[in-house]
Design a protein around this motif. Structure first.
Motif, short mmCIF file in Angstrom:
data_model
loop_
_atom_site.label_atom_id
_atom_site.label_comp_id
_atom_site.label_asym_id
_atom_site.label_seq_id
_atom_site.Cartn_x
_atom_site.Cartn_y
_atom_site.Cartn_z
N ILE A 99 0.87 -1.17 0.00
CA ILE A 99 0.00 0.00 0.00
C ILE A 99 0.91 1.22 0.00
O ILE A 99 1.84 1.31 0.81
CB ILE A 99 -0.91 -0.01 1.24
N THR A 100 0.68 2.17 -0.91
CA THR A 100 1.62 3.28 -1.08
C THR A 100 0.97 4.63 -0.82
O THR A 100 -0.24 4.81 -0.96
CB THR A 100 2.21 3.28 -2.51
N ALA A 101 1.83 5.58 -0.46
CA ALA A 101 1.46 6.99 -0.32
C ALA A 101 2.76 7.78 -0.24
O ALA A 101 3.79 7.24 0.17
CB ALA A 101 0.62 7.23 0.94
N THR A 102 2.72 9.04 -0.62
CA THR A 102 3.92 9.86 -0.42
C THR A 102 4.03 10.21 1.06
O THR A 102 3.03 10.16 1.81
CB THR A 102 3.85 11.15 -1.24
N ALA A 103 5.23 10.57 1.48
CA ALA A 103 5.43 10.96 2.88
C ALA A 103 4.56 12.16 3.22
O ALA A 103 4.02 12.26 4.34
CB ALA A 103 6.90 11.27 3.12
N GLY A 104 4.39 13.07 2.26
CA GLY A 104 3.54 14.23 2.50
C GLY A 104 2.10 13.85 2.72
O GLY A 104 1.46 14.33 3.67
N GLU A 105 1.56 12.99 1.88
CA GLU A 105 0.18 12.53 2.05
C GLU A 105 -0.01 11.85 3.40
O GLU A 105 -1.00 12.05 4.10
CB GLU A 105 -0.18 11.55 0.94
N LEU A 106 0.96 11.03 3.76
CA LEU A 106 0.85 10.22 4.98
C LEU A 106 0.85 11.09 6.23
O LEU A 106 0.12 10.82 7.19
CB LEU A 106 2.01 9.23 5.01
N LEU A 107 1.67 12.15 6.24
CA LEU A 107 1.86 12.94 7.45
C LEU A 107 1.03 14.21 7.49
O LEU A 107 0.77 14.75 8.57
CB LEU A 107 3.35 13.27 7.62
N GLU A 108 0.61 14.70 6.32
CA GLU A 108 -0.21 15.92 6.30
C GLU A 108 -1.68 15.61 6.53
O GLU A 108 -2.43 16.46 7.03
CB GLU A 108 -0.01 16.65 4.98
N ASN A 109 -2.10 14.39 6.16
CA ASN A 109 -3.46 13.96 6.48
C ASN A 109 -3.50 13.40 7.90
O ASN A 109 -2.46 13.17 8.53
CB ASN A 109 -3.92 12.90 5.49
N ASP A 110 -4.72 13.17 8.41
CA ASP A 110 -4.80 12.68 9.79
C ASP A 110 -4.56 11.17 9.85
O ASP A 110 -4.42 10.49 8.83
CB ASP A 110 -6.14 13.06 10.43
N PHE A 111 -4.52 10.68 11.07
CA PHE A 111 -4.25 9.26 11.33
C PHE A 111 -5.28 8.36 10.64
O PHE A 111 -4.95 7.33 10.05
CB PHE A 111 -4.24 9.02 12.84
N GLY A 112 -6.54 8.75 10.70
CA GLY A 112 -7.59 7.95 10.09
C GLY A 112 -7.41 7.78 8.60
O GLY A 112 -7.75 6.73 8.04
N TRP A 113 -6.86 8.78 7.92
CA TRP A 113 -6.63 8.70 6.48
C TRP A 113 -5.70 7.53 6.17
O TRP A 113 -5.96 6.73 5.27
CB TRP A 113 -6.02 10.00 5.98
N ALA A 114 -4.60 7.41 6.92
CA ALA A 114 -3.64 6.31 6.70
C ALA A 114 -4.29 4.96 6.98
O ALA A 114 -4.09 3.99 6.23
CB ALA A 114 -2.41 6.51 7.59
N ALA A 115 -5.08 4.89 8.05
CA ALA A 115 -5.74 3.63 8.39
C ALA A 115 -6.74 3.23 7.30
O ALA A 115 -6.87 2.05 6.96
CB ALA A 115 -6.45 3.76 9.74
N TRP A 116 -7.44 4.22 6.72
CA TRP A 116 -8.42 3.91 5.68
C TRP A 116 -7.73 3.43 4.40
O TRP A 116 -8.23 2.53 3.72
CB TRP A 116 -9.29 5.13 5.40
N VAL A 117 -6.60 4.03 4.06
CA VAL A 117 -5.84 3.58 2.88
C VAL A 117 -5.44 2.11 3.04
O VAL A 117 -5.54 1.32 2.10
CB VAL A 117 -4.60 4.47 2.66
N ILE A 118 -4.98 1.75 4.24
CA ILE A 118 -4.62 0.34 4.49
C ILE A 118 -5.86 -0.53 4.42
O ILE A 118 -5.85 -1.62 3.82
CB ILE A 118 -3.92 0.21 5.86
N HIS A 119 -6.95 -0.08 5.01
CA HIS A 119 -8.20 -0.84 4.98
C HIS A 119 -8.65 -1.12 3.54
O HIS A 119 -9.02 -2.25 3.20
CB HIS A 119 -9.30 -0.07 5.72
N GLU A 120 -8.59 -0.10 2.70
CA GLU A 120 -9.00 -0.28 1.30
C GLU A 120 -8.11 -1.29 0.59
O GLU A 120 -8.59 -2.08 -0.23
CB GLU A 120 -8.97 1.06 0.57
N GLY A 121 -6.81 -1.26 0.89
CA GLY A 121 -5.90 -2.24 0.29
C GLY A 121 -6.24 -3.65 0.70
O GLY A 121 -6.25 -4.58 -0.12
#
Length: 465
Positions: A325-347
């Protein structure tokens, strides 16, 4: 505190064969699936238990004898582990090798049992609750540095009982081309079941299923398009890494899950997806990547229940993928914690029956053997699973006080998951990072807000005994 592998001395080694020998057909070949063959280059699975409460009336000789006898009986049921890998080549009319076939020869050459002594090391030394995992722990496991392909010439499973000053450590090295983590713990818990029963004729409560799963288009034997092992085997030598255990109580895990779901307005994100998101974010922050750097979270994901029809949980072999599951460092850290968890969930949700079968089809068209160098230093690799019943391995000595692993398959950003000792949904994470990144992680506010203190050893042992 002892710090050198020289503190561990091997007392004896012996071969343990399946007894009674399994009754097999004349063809003793166990063909390997794409999931198995892809694991030929990585290293053996290395996991083990630390025990403090040995029966006072038992001698170490009695314990070793019972372990060997019960291991022999266990190998009868898990007979591929008593064999060796074997290779046959496809040759054209001119005598040139055009392909390679690797399989398990179920020849009952046996497993290896090692008795080692480390009585200058205490249980407290091994636990090291406020510091890194000591280097000597690596010497509690056989076959340090061996690739799974080495199973041609060394046993497919080896166990080592290391006697400490006030306890023992039982470590196991298990060929990953023969089976995955589910298969490893199936074997290990069955061995414990037979050992504590003191009845070598007991039938396992969960007999393994040895019929390998070959999906459409992947019929055995499967040919690797290589002429020599050097074309697909890579020896892995990781850079210097710090390795440390971190504990997350059931309450801490529940808070992470609740936070992730609240921020996303859902209830679908799991506890482990939330924990993976935390580690992905915090380790990425510790690495100080530029915002445009692409990072990934790799999650070991099971196929058994996702296939249609589903595989039995007792299926013995590999049935996993490393989901990226990928994201840029900016996307990962500029969005909130839930955003990262949802990206993993979708994967994870996208890993369906159709997706699995599509992956197998692509592998057959272009076979790949995984190499540890494929996991770059921009990845966080979530391995193992807190769902495995690791503390259910009772050999007749009660519950272990801790779990540890060897040096196998360690890399920058490798995170291995274990159930917490107290159960209830708690989790222990074994994190591997370079010294600078680890120091930054240990001071990260988001990480510190989630991590929990370890249960003190004296509390654990008083509850066990």
């Amino acid at each position: 505190m002892p710090s050198s592998p020289a503190m561990v001395t091997v007392i004896s080694k012996c071969t343990v064969k399946a007894e009674p020998p399994p009754k097999l057909l004349a063809n003793k070949k166990c063909h390997l699936t794409p999931w198995d063959l892809a694991m030929l280059s990585p290293q053996y699975i290395q996991k083990g238990h630390l025990f403090t409460n040995l029966p006072p009336t038992f001698s170490i000789d009695d314990i070793i004898s019972n372990l060997k006898t019960s291991l022999s009986s266990t190998l009868h049921h898990f007979y591929p582990l008593a064999g060796r890998l074997a290779t046959q080549h496809e040759v054209d009319n001119d005598g040139n090798i055009t392909g390679t076939f690797v399989f398990i020869d179920c020849n009952n050459e046996g497993a290896e049992f090692v008795h080692a002594d480390a009585q200058s090391i205490s249980v407290e030394d091994v636990l090291a609750p406020f510091s890194d995992v000591p280097a000597f722990v690596q010497s509690f496991f056989p076959y340090d540095g061996a690739t799974n392909h080495d199973g041609h010439c060394i046993p497919l499973v080896a166990v080592q009982l290391t006697v400490l000053a006030d306890g023992v450590f039982l470590g196991c090295s298990f060929n990953h081309a023969v089976g995955d983590g589910t298969s490893f713990w199936h074997f290990f818990t069955t061995w414990a079941e037979i050992c504590r029963s003191k009845n070598v004729n007991v039938f396992p409560s969960r007999p393994p299923i040895h019929d390998r799963c070959f999906l459409e288009g992947a019929k055995p034997p499967l040919k690797l398009p290589f002429t020599h092992e050097s074309q697909f085997i890579e020896r892995h030598y990781p850079p210097p890494l710090r390795e440390k255990m971190f504990h997350f109580s059931s309450e801490a895990i529940a808070k992470l899950k609740a936070k992730a779901n609240k921020e996303c307005g859902t209830d679908k994100i799991s506890s482990f997806q939330s924990l993976s998101a935390l580690m992905w974010r915090c380790i990425t922050r510790a690495r100080r990547f530029p915002a445009e750097q692409v990072t990934s979270c790799r999650v070991a994901i099971q196929n058994r229940a996702r296939l249609q029809p589903s595989q039995s949980p007792n299926y013995f072999g590999n049935s996993i993928y490393s989901l990226r599951i990928t994201a840029t460092a900016g996307e990962l850290l500029e969005n909130d914690f839930g955003w990262a968890a949802w990206v993993i969930h979708e994967g994870v949700v996208s890993h369906t029956n159709d997706a699995i079968r599509g992956m197998v089809k692509r592998w057959v068209e272009a076979p790949v053997v995984y190499k540890l160098s494929m996991f770059d230093n921009f990845s966080v690799v979530m391995g193992s699973s807190p769902r495995f019943d690791m503390y259910g391995c009772d050999f007749g000595w009660g519950k272990a006080v801790a779990l540890r692993s060897g040096s196998a398959n360690k890399s920058d950003g490798k995170v291995s998951s274990y159930p917490g000792w107290e159960g209830g949904g708690s989790v222990d994470l074994e994190v591997c990072l370079p010294a600078k990144s680890m120091a930054t992680l240990e001071a990260d506010p988001e990480f510190l807000a989630a991590v929990s203190p370890f249960v003190p050893l004296h509390v654990q042992t008083s509850q066990v005994i």
